[in-house]
Design a protein around this motif. Structure first.
Motif, PDB file in Angstrom:
ATOM      1  N   ARG A  16       0.825  -1.212   0.000  1.00 34.97           N
ATOM      2  CA  ARG A  16       0.000   0.000   0.000  1.00 34.97           C
ATOM      3  C   ARG A  16       0.858   1.261   0.000  1.00 34.97           C
ATOM      4  NH1 ARG A  16      -4.781  -0.420   4.350  1.00 34.97           N
ATOM      5  NH2 ARG A  16      -3.051  -0.992   5.700  1.00 34.97           N
ATOM      6  N   THR A  19       2.081   1.719  -3.408  1.00 36.40           N
ATOM      7  CA  THR A  19       0.947   2.126  -4.243  1.00 36.40           C
ATOM      8  C   THR A  19       0.730   3.631  -4.157  1.00 36.40           C
ATOM      9  OG1 THR A  19      -0.174  -0.013  -4.015  1.00 36.40           O
ATOM     10  CG2 THR A  19      -1.554   1.884  -4.539  1.00 36.40           C
ATOM     11  N   GLN A  20       0.744   4.155  -2.948  1.00 38.51           N
ATOM     12  CA  GLN A  20       0.543   5.592  -2.752  1.00 38.51           C
ATOM     13  C   GLN A  20       1.714   6.398  -3.302  1.00 38.51           C
ATOM     14  OE1 GLN A  20      -0.230   5.821   1.459  1.00 38.51           O
ATOM     15  NE2 GLN A  20      -2.170   4.696   1.273  1.00 38.51           N
ATOM     16  N   ARG A  21       2.914   5.851  -3.168  1.00 39.00           N
ATOM     17  CA  ARG A  21       4.088   6.544  -3.702  1.00 39.00           C
ATOM     18  C   ARG A  21       4.000   6.675  -5.222  1.00 39.00           C
ATOM     19  NH1 ARG A  21       8.822   5.500  -5.938  1.00 39.00           N
ATOM     20  NH2 ARG A  21       8.474   3.247  -5.963  1.00 39.00           N
ATOM     21  N   GLU A  25      -4.520   5.314  -5.104  1.00 40.07           N
ATOM     22  CA  GLU A  25      -5.186   5.312  -3.799  1.00 40.07           C
ATOM     23  C   GLU A  25      -5.396   3.907  -3.240  1.00 40.07           C
ATOM     24  OE1 GLU A  25      -8.805   7.786  -3.870  1.00 40.07           O
ATOM     25  OE2 GLU A  25      -8.054   8.518  -5.791  1.00 40.07           O
ATOM     26  N   HIS A  26      -5.628   2.953  -4.130  1.00 40.50           N
ATOM     27  CA  HIS A  26      -5.969   1.598  -3.685  1.00 40.50           C
ATOM     28  C   HIS A  26      -5.121   0.557  -4.400  1.00 40.50           C
ATOM     29  CE1 HIS A  26      -9.524   3.170  -1.687  1.00 40.50           C
ATOM     30  NE2 HIS A  26      -9.874   3.774  -2.808  1.00 40.50           N
ATOM     31  N   CYS A  27      -4.971  -0.587  -3.737  1.00 41.94           N
ATOM     32  CA  CYS A  27      -4.309  -1.719  -4.387  1.00 41.94           C
ATOM     33  C   CYS A  27      -5.038  -3.003  -4.009  1.00 41.94           C
ATOM     34  CB  CYS A  27      -2.836  -1.807  -4.002  1.00 41.94           C
ATOM     35  SG  CYS A  27      -2.517  -2.141  -2.260  1.00 41.94           S
ATOM     36  N   ARG A 122      -7.329   4.351  -8.613  1.00 42.93           N
ATOM     37  CA  ARG A 122      -7.604   5.642  -7.983  1.00 42.93           C
ATOM     38  C   ARG A 122      -8.911   6.195  -8.537  1.00 42.93           C
ATOM     39  NH1 ARG A 122      -2.319   8.098 -10.940  1.00 42.93           N
ATOM     40  NH2 ARG A 122      -3.248   8.765 -12.915  1.00 42.93           N
TER      41      ARG A 122
END
Length: 227
Positions: A16, A19-21, A25-27, A122
């Protein structure tokens, strides 16, 4: 971080963060074991809105999800589009209602027949060609890292393993059986009698709790016992 994680949750937390990096927003990660062959075990981890998780399960969308179908047929990455979801329009509309509007996914497959698929999503900002060019190598790396880490932790929990370890001779007989050799063939190769070969095969089937020697071979191959 991923390769040093010691639990499924630790791997997913690291996933996660990556993912945000990468600007999503979601994985979600799905792991599909190769056994049982008739109904493979599927394990999923995701941080989608709980209402969407419940709806996806209730409606059985896993069985009609075009991205999942693509992942089973190809390891090429895909970007969510209206065209891709044309065969599952209601699912696509509901996903977008839950804020899942932009997505990228890629599947993976290892030597044990274990398949996986990573999805990044996202709610806004469509993926541009420039963003894909800049980020896709990192996204592809994340697919492989996630698969290696999660399969390492999860496969032993779900793969079929004999309660009593197979003996070296049983493994030897099973390997030749996997190569299509008959009991007389194996007896000649190993210098043992046919009844002894059959005795070992019977023990293997019992230890693997398999229906027959063919099922025992499949389970052993998928569990990595014959490598």
């Amino acid at each position: 971080m991923l390769d040093r994680a010691t639990s499924e949750q630790a791997v997913f937390d690291a996933l996660r963060a990556e993912t945000q990096r990468l600007g999503f927003e979601h994985c979600a990660y799905g792991l599909r074991l190769a056994v049982p062959v008739s109904n493979p075990k599927v394990i999923t981890l995701n941080d989608y809105p709980s209402s969407w998780q419940a709806r996806y399960l209730e409606a059985g969308y896993l069985h009609i999800d075009p991205s999942v179908r693509h992942g089973r047929q190809s390891q090429s990455p895909l970007v969510w589009t209206d065209t891709m979801f044309a065969s599952a329009r209601q699912m696509w509309d509901e996903a977008r209602d839950h804020g899942l509007r932009v997505g990228w996914a890629q599947s993976s497959l290892d030597g044990f027949g274990v398949g996986g698929m990573l999805t990044l999503s996202r709610s806004h900002e469509p993926l541009t060609a420039r963003e894909l060019l800049d980020k896709e190598s990192a996204m592809r790396w994340l697919v492989q890292a996630a698969h290696l880490s999660l399969s390492r932790l999860m496969k032993p929990c779900y793969a079929v393993q004999p309660e009593t370890p197979l003996t070296p001779r049983e493994l030897e007989v099973l390997k030749w059986t996997a190569d299509g050799k008959t009991a007389p063939d194996i007896g000649d190769i190993l210098g043992i009698s046919v009844p002894t070969v059959n005795f070992h095969i019977k023990n293997v089937v019992h230890k693997m709790k398999a229906a027959n020697k063919t099922a025992a071979v499949v389970q052993a191959l998928m569990s990595g016992l014959l490598n």
